[in-house]
Design a protein around this motif. Sequence first.
Motif, PDB file in Angstrom:
ATOM      1  N   ALA A  25       0.746  -1.255   0.076  1.00 29.01           N
ATOM      2  CA  ALA A  25       0.038  -0.117  -0.070  1.00 29.01           C
ATOM      3  C   ALA A  25       0.766   1.436   0.183  1.00 29.01           C
ATOM      4  CB  ALA A  25      -0.926   0.055   1.269  1.00 29.01           C
ATOM      5  N   ALA A  26       1.823   1.328   0.891  1.00 28.05           N
ATOM      6  CA  ALA A  26       3.041   2.307   0.975  1.00 28.05           C
ATOM      7  C   ALA A  26       3.502   2.478  -0.564  1.00 28.05           C
ATOM      8  CB  ALA A  26       3.709   2.144   1.913  1.00 28.05           C
ATOM      9  N   ALA A  27       4.015   1.524  -1.069  1.00 25.62           N
ATOM     10  CA  ALA A  27       4.749   1.649  -2.184  1.00 25.62           C
ATOM     11  C   ALA A  27       3.676   2.101  -3.471  1.00 25.62           C
ATOM     12  CB  ALA A  27       4.947   0.160  -2.899  1.00 25.62           C
ATOM     13  N   ASN A  28       2.598   1.840  -3.294  1.00 29.96           N
ATOM     14  CA  ASN A  28       1.571   2.289  -4.377  1.00 29.96           C
ATOM     15  C   ASN A  28       1.242   3.707  -4.225  1.00 29.96           C
ATOM     16  OD1 ASN A  28       1.331  -0.056  -5.745  1.00 29.96           O
ATOM     17  ND2 ASN A  28      -0.480  -0.758  -4.265  1.00 29.96           N
ATOM     18  N   ARG A  29       1.262   4.107  -2.876  1.00 25.97           N
ATOM     19  CA  ARG A  29       0.989   5.413  -2.608  1.00 25.97           C
ATOM     20  C   ARG A  29       2.077   6.564  -3.211  1.00 25.97           C
ATOM     21  NH1 ARG A  29      -1.817   4.340   3.160  1.00 25.97           N
ATOM     22  NH2 ARG A  29      -3.607   3.279   2.559  1.00 25.97           N
ATOM     23  N   ILE A  30       3.283   6.052  -2.646  1.00 27.30           N
ATOM     24  CA  ILE A  30       4.439   6.771  -3.313  1.00 27.30           C
ATOM     25  C   ILE A  30       4.529   6.761  -4.896  1.00 27.30           C
ATOM     26  CG2 ILE A  30       7.087   6.573  -3.429  1.00 27.30           C
ATOM     27  CD1 ILE A  30       6.893   5.540  -0.686  1.00 27.30           C
ATOM     28  N   ALA A  31       4.172   5.638  -5.482  1.00 26.48           N
ATOM     29  CA  ALA A  31       4.206   5.844  -6.996  1.00 26.48           C
ATOM     30  C   ALA A  31       3.083   6.435  -7.437  1.00 26.48           C
ATOM     31  CB  ALA A  31       3.868   4.361  -7.576  1.00 26.48           C
ATOM     32  N   ALA A  32       1.865   6.796  -6.967  1.00 29.26           N
ATOM     33  CA  ALA A  32       0.938   7.670  -7.131  1.00 29.26           C
ATOM     34  C   ALA A  32       1.286   8.878  -7.239  1.00 29.26           C
ATOM     35  CB  ALA A  32      -0.441   7.353  -6.265  1.00 29.26           C
ATOM     36  N   PHE A 109       2.295   1.902 -20.886  1.00 28.76           N
ATOM     37  CA  PHE A 109       3.272   0.672 -21.061  1.00 28.76           C
ATOM     38  C   PHE A 109       3.540   0.195 -19.913  1.00 28.76           C
ATOM     39  CE2 PHE A 109       5.579   4.266 -21.952  1.00 28.76           C
ATOM     40  CZ  PHE A 109       6.691   4.216 -21.230  1.00 28.76           C
ATOM     41  N   ARG A 110       3.591   1.200 -18.687  1.00 27.20           N
ATOM     42  CA  ARG A 110       4.014   0.797 -17.270  1.00 27.20           C
ATOM     43  C   ARG A 110       3.206   0.064 -16.312  1.00 27.20           C
ATOM     44  NH1 ARG A 110       8.137   4.594 -15.485  1.00 27.20           N
ATOM     45  NH2 ARG A 110       8.956   5.755 -16.912  1.00 27.20           N
ATOM     46  N   GLY A 111       1.780   0.206 -16.608  1.00 26.54           N
ATOM     47  CA  GLY A 111       1.091  -0.706 -15.772  1.00 26.54           C
ATOM     48  C   GLY A 111       0.859   0.043 -14.374  1.00 26.54           C
ATOM     49  N   GLU A 112       0.895   1.278 -14.309  1.00 32.95           N
ATOM     50  CA  GLU A 112       1.033   2.030 -12.852  1.00 32.95           C
ATOM     51  C   GLU A 112      -0.204   2.788 -12.725  1.00 32.95           C
ATOM     52  OE1 GLU A 112       5.659   2.509 -11.744  1.00 32.95           O
ATOM     53  OE2 GLU A 112       4.943   3.939 -13.065  1.00 32.95           O
ATOM     54  N   ALA A 113      -0.752   3.361 -13.852  1.00 32.74           N
ATOM     55  CA  ALA A 113      -1.757   4.404 -13.708  1.00 32.74           C
ATOM     56  C   ALA A 113      -3.131   3.719 -12.801  1.00 32.74           C
ATOM     57  CB  ALA A 113      -2.137   4.679 -14.928  1.00 32.74           C
ATOM     58  N   LEU A 114      -3.695   2.802 -13.179  1.00 27.16           N
ATOM     59  CA  LEU A 114      -4.748   2.229 -12.452  1.00 27.16           C
ATOM     60  C   LEU A 114      -4.558   2.090 -11.154  1.00 27.16           C
ATOM     61  CD1 LEU A 114      -6.589   0.134 -15.084  1.00 27.16           C
ATOM     62  CD2 LEU A 114      -7.381   2.462 -14.084  1.00 27.16           C
ATOM     63  N   PRO A 115      -3.506   1.311 -10.807  1.00 23.34           N
ATOM     64  CA  PRO A 115      -3.086   0.918  -9.300  1.00 23.34           C
ATOM     65  C   PRO A 115      -2.823   2.267  -8.579  1.00 23.34           C
ATOM     66  CG  PRO A 115      -1.799  -0.626 -10.914  1.00 23.34           C
ATOM     67  CD  PRO A 115      -2.414   0.233 -11.650  1.00 23.34           C
ATOM     68  N   SER A 116      -2.141   2.982  -9.323  1.00 23.54           N
ATOM     69  CA  SER A 116      -1.918   4.388  -8.374  1.00 23.54           C
ATOM     70  C   SER A 116      -3.135   4.992  -8.029  1.00 23.54           C
ATOM     71  CB  SER A 116      -0.929   5.141  -9.406  1.00 23.54           C
ATOM     72  OG  SER A 116       0.300   4.670  -9.552  1.00 23.54           O
ATOM     73  N   MET A 117      -4.112   5.181  -9.065  1.00 31.39           N
ATOM     74  CA  MET A 117      -5.321   5.807  -8.796  1.00 31.39           C
ATOM     75  C   MET A 117      -6.201   5.040  -7.543  1.00 31.39           C
ATOM     76  SD  MET A 117      -6.908   6.981 -12.277  1.00 31.39           S
ATOM     77  CE  MET A 117      -5.685   6.578 -13.660  1.00 31.39           C
ATOM     78  N   ALA A 118      -6.131   3.563  -7.700  1.00 32.31           N
ATOM     79  CA  ALA A 118      -6.981   2.862  -6.632  1.00 32.31           C
ATOM     80  C   ALA A 118      -6.219   3.079  -5.247  1.00 32.31           C
ATOM     81  CB  ALA A 118      -7.193   1.505  -7.264  1.00 32.31           C
ATOM     82  N   ALA A 119      -4.876   3.372  -5.298  1.00 30.71           N
ATOM     83  CA  ALA A 119      -4.387   3.553  -4.090  1.00 30.71           C
ATOM     84  C   ALA A 119      -4.547   4.978  -3.171  1.00 30.71           C
ATOM     85  CB  ALA A 119      -2.786   3.300  -4.186  1.00 30.71           C
ATOM     86  N   THR A 168      -4.320  10.457   1.254  1.00 32.63           N
ATOM     87  CA  THR A 168      -3.087  11.278   1.110  1.00 32.63           C
ATOM     88  C   THR A 168      -3.640  12.712   1.376  1.00 32.63           C
ATOM     89  OG1 THR A 168      -2.669  11.220  -1.030  1.00 32.63           O
ATOM     90  CG2 THR A 168      -1.737   9.567   0.247  1.00 32.63           C
ATOM     91  N   PRO A 169      -4.259  13.206   2.479  1.00 33.58           N
ATOM     92  CA  PRO A 169      -4.691  14.472   2.534  1.00 33.58           C
ATOM     93  C   PRO A 169      -3.988  15.563   2.158  1.00 33.58           C
ATOM     94  CG  PRO A 169      -4.614  13.445   4.618  1.00 33.58           C
ATOM     95  CD  PRO A 169      -4.410  12.539   3.818  1.00 33.58           C
TER      96      PRO A 169
END
Length: 626
Positions: A25-32, A109-119, A168-169
């Motif tokens: 969860a923390a990694a996804n929020r940082i990526a977001a 091509f990265r596969g990061e956008a949807l997981p980042s938004m969901a995080a 992440t307020p």
Amino acid sequence: MNAPDHNIRPDLAARPPRIRRLSEAAANRIAAGEVIERPAAAVKELVENALDAGARRIDIHIADGGKTLIRVGDDGDGMSAAELPLALERHATSKIDGSDLLAIRTFGFRGEALPSMAAVGRMKLTSRASGAAEAWSIEARGGDLASPRPAARSVGTEVELRDLFYVTPARLKFLRTDRAEAQAVTEAVKRLAMAAPDVGFTLNDASAGDVRAVFRAEPETGDLFDARLGRLRRVLGPGFAENALAIDAEREGLRLTGWAALPTYSRGSARQQFLFVNGRPVTDRLMTGALRAAYADLLPRDRHPAAALFFAADPERVDVNVHPAKTEVRFREPALARGLVVSALRHALAEAGHRASSTVSSAALRAFAPGALGAGPTAPSSAYQRDYRAVSVGATPALAEAGFRFQGPDGPAPEGFDAPTAHAPAETDAAAEAHPLGAARAQLHENYIIAQTRTGMVVVDQHAAHERLVYERLKTALAAQGSPGQALLLPEIVDLAPEDAERVLAIAPELARLGLVLEPFGGGAICVRETPAILGTCDAGRLVRDIADELAEGGAGDAARSRIEAVLSRIACHGSVRSGRRLSGDEMNALLREMEATPHSGQCNHGRPTYIELSLAEIEKLFGRR
């Protein structure tokens, strides 16, 4: 090694640092934080996913600038129930297989956008694959996924993202006002709409429960070139389309197409500059600089060209994997790309000849509108009566007796560098009116030439027009064998500040090719031995001081070519026909004919228009005849 100062970092005193693995969860929020920095970035990623899925129509809804709601629906290929959970995992994508990161032909091509938004938000993903019997949906809240469930939807995908950054307020505090974020979303959608003219787009704002249409663009038809122009007309307005020049050039496998506006359609900022690489909207400082260089001697420093340029290249020649947001690219051969932009645009601008933008005439019509001139005296005072006279062509022998030739401010230009004289034998009125700039009919205020065409009238600023003509002649002479100089009987000594003298003497060899021969004379003094023959008799001291001022304004960082062109512009101003000079009919017609034959003559060296054209229909409308 010195021990760490725990007064500066008190957290180090409490516990020694240890390496540990962050939670998913923390990694996804940082990526977001890298991928989704604001609502506009989320909209961009979702729309790009829709385009990659082959969507023909994309509908976007936002609320409160995208902070509370972003909904993007499309009619693309859709996803199956088994693919929905996978789509919300990091680095899971259908765009590439990972074997070749150079051959990227999709937006994502990265596969990061949807997981980042969901995080960092509350997401609901609903999709129905092509050929599937039913649709499925899955929800994610702050990175926690639920199980897929059956849903009702036609073929395609809809992503609903609510309460972005509620996890992440702190990030919310850095967002701008709802209006500013909504404007950023609109700009992102418009850029993507320009990249895909065959796709229909709608953008609606659902703030406060009231749905308002913000942007709508129906799919364009025709070939890609026409479709892009139609979409640019829709996005940037008809003014851009009417005043844009088609760009189509190729060099060593790199192709550049698009549209660039005439210099007289320049903007006060760079907001109407758009760059696309293989259909991807990007920003590239190198290409922005190349665009500026192409207009270097056509626009002043505070004006910016308008253009939409599309690069097409083998994906292996462009690196789009520079930043997680995928808004930057790097060309493998940047010099080739920059040279293509400069040469293609300069060729198109030269082909435009004397053409000026239609907005110049529109502005003139607005100035003629009732009340636009403001209140003022009903008649000019006696002190200004002489300035209101109009000189009719051929109406008085005084014009012919004046014997005026195109010249510098203090005397005629030498033989071989005069402006062209009238055609011999003289053209008939009908033949002269057939030319684009028509036949000269009068001179107003001893500065403005009134010409009649078959379809209307043209008003020419004689000083601005001749300044451009002299400038183009100087450039041609410099590119060929140079411009001859004329020796001064008594060399003139010009006193400058030491730093100004140093700047001028640094380009003395280039100035000598223009016919201006300078030598150092000790301290800040410069000795002028020859002046350009094209200027005739001129004030050498004033000319050198103007050149010094131009070099000081340009700064030391300017390229040598740009500085020389700026100096040429200053010299051309000294050699152009001045305001207040009375011209004969033949001289006015000669000026019009040379304007028609000279590239860039629609604007002066400072980017201002050299003429205004009004159609007969527009003139009649001013008088209520239509």
